[in-house]
Design a protein around this motif. Structure first.
Motif, mmCIF file in Angstrom:
data_model
loop_
_atom_site.group_PDB
_atom_site.id
_atom_site.type_symbol
_atom_site.label_atom_id
_atom_site.label_comp_id
_atom_site.label_asym_id
_atom_site.label_seq_id
_atom_site.Cartn_x
_atom_site.Cartn_y
_atom_site.Cartn_z
ATOM 1 N N ASP A 1 0.829 -1.212 0.000
ATOM 2 C CA ASP A 1 0.000 0.000 0.000
ATOM 3 C C ASP A 1 0.865 1.265 0.000
ATOM 4 O OD1 ASP A 1 -2.340 -1.394 -0.069
ATOM 5 O OD2 ASP A 1 -2.958 -0.919 1.979
ATOM 6 N N ASP A 2 1.967 1.220 0.732
ATOM 7 C CA ASP A 2 2.871 2.377 0.760
ATOM 8 C C ASP A 2 3.458 2.638 -0.617
ATOM 9 O OD1 ASP A 2 2.452 2.713 3.522
ATOM 10 O OD2 ASP A 2 4.076 1.305 3.984
ATOM 11 N N TRP A 3 3.803 1.563 -1.324
ATOM 12 C CA TRP A 3 4.356 1.730 -2.683
ATOM 13 C C TRP A 3 3.297 2.274 -3.642
ATOM 14 C CZ3 TRP A 3 9.148 2.388 -3.287
ATOM 15 C CH2 TRP A 3 10.088 1.678 -2.533
ATOM 16 N N LEU A 4 2.093 1.729 -3.561
ATOM 17 C CA LEU A 4 1.028 2.237 -4.441
ATOM 18 C C LEU A 4 0.739 3.706 -4.143
ATOM 19 C CD1 LEU A 4 -1.338 -0.866 -4.452
ATOM 20 C CD2 LEU A 4 -0.080 0.060 -6.427
ATOM 21 N N ARG A 5 0.689 4.050 -2.876
ATOM 22 C CA ARG A 5 0.465 5.444 -2.475
ATOM 23 C C ARG A 5 1.589 6.335 -3.005
ATOM 24 N NH1 ARG A 5 -0.084 4.490 2.443
ATOM 25 N NH2 ARG A 5 -2.348 4.516 2.533
ATOM 26 N N ARG A 6 2.827 5.859 -2.878
ATOM 27 C CA ARG A 6 3.985 6.645 -3.347
ATOM 28 C C ARG A 6 3.954 6.838 -4.857
ATOM 29 N NH1 ARG A 6 8.463 9.165 -3.425
ATOM 30 N NH2 ARG A 6 10.493 8.382 -4.074
ATOM 31 N N LEU A 7 3.692 5.779 -5.596
ATOM 32 C CA LEU A 7 3.648 5.909 -7.059
ATOM 33 C C LEU A 7 2.508 6.812 -7.497
ATOM 34 C CD1 LEU A 7 4.516 2.280 -8.235
ATOM 35 C CD2 LEU A 7 6.042 4.263 -8.029
ATOM 36 N N LEU A 8 1.366 6.711 -6.830
ATOM 37 C CA LEU A 8 0.247 7.596 -7.148
ATOM 38 C C LEU A 8 0.629 9.052 -6.886
ATOM 39 C CD1 LEU A 8 -2.679 8.046 -8.015
ATOM 40 C CD2 LEU A 8 -3.372 7.574 -5.642
ATOM 41 N N TRP A 9 1.287 9.314 -5.755
ATOM 42 C CA TRP A 9 1.726 10.675 -5.436
ATOM 43 C C TRP A 9 2.700 11.180 -6.512
ATOM 44 C CZ3 TRP A 9 6.021 13.588 -4.748
ATOM 45 C CH2 TRP A 9 5.862 14.824 -4.123
ATOM 46 N N LEU A 10 3.652 10.353 -6.908
ATOM 47 C CA LEU A 10 4.615 10.755 -7.938
ATOM 48 C C LEU A 10 3.897 11.081 -9.242
ATOM 49 C CD1 LEU A 10 7.393 8.124 -7.154
ATOM 50 C CD2 LEU A 10 7.618 10.617 -6.932
#
Length: 169
Positions: free
Chosen positions: A4-13
């Motif tokens: 979830d942290d990775w998905l959140r990070r990629l979405l933010w980027l």
């Protein structure tokens, strides 16, 4: 990090115009809406040049839908159970022009390796020589295909680091 942290990070980027993504990160409308609803990020006003780059990447990806779908399916076979729709995000970004970590907007190749370890652990194990990820994906797919896959990385010919990856033995 957790998936979830990775998905959140990629979405933010993506939402901040980092990386080289197609529109909606290459996701279907329903996957895109689910991702946004899941993380409910504030949507900043993206600069026009970033929106244009995403539109151009979408047009490029549209010419390679079968390749992208096959890569996503292959990635899914090696993905942790809770990592969807990461396979589609990675497959879409793999069609861009730089190293995968750059196309995802990550800060380093080491950060990409962490993402891969958390979301695609079997692939990290298979990539024991730490080959560049796009090259690794296409090499693996070529080795296990029945002649249907073009066996080159998608952007190696134009890469300024080509001599580092293809040094004479």
């Amino acid at each position: 990090m957790r998936v979830d942290d990775w998905l959140r990070r990629l979405l933010w980027l993506y939402l901040h115009g980092e990386g080289c993504y197609p529109e909606r990160m290459g996701l279907s409308v329903s996957d895109w809406e689910n991702l946004q609803a899941r993380f409910a990020p504030p949507a900043p006003d993206m600069p026009a040049d970033c929106r244009l780059r995403q539109k151009l990447m979408s047009e490029l990806n549209a010419t390679r839908t079968a390749e992208r779908a096959e890569l996503a399916l292959w990635l899914e076979c090696h993905m942790s159970a809770d990592a969807a729709p990461m396979q589609h995000i990675i497959a879409s970004a793999s069609l861009a022009f730089n190293h995968l970590w750059q196309d995802l907007g990550l800060s380093s190749r080491a950060e990409l390796r962490e993402l891969m370890s958390d979301c695609f652990a079997p692939l990290v194990e298979m990539n024991s020589n730490n080959m560049r990820w796009k090259k690794f994906f296409y090499r693996q797919r070529c080795l296990h295909s029945e002649g249907e896959v073009v066996c080159r990385s998608p952007s190696c010919d134009a890469c300024y680091e080509r001599p580092l990856c293809f040094e004479p033995s």
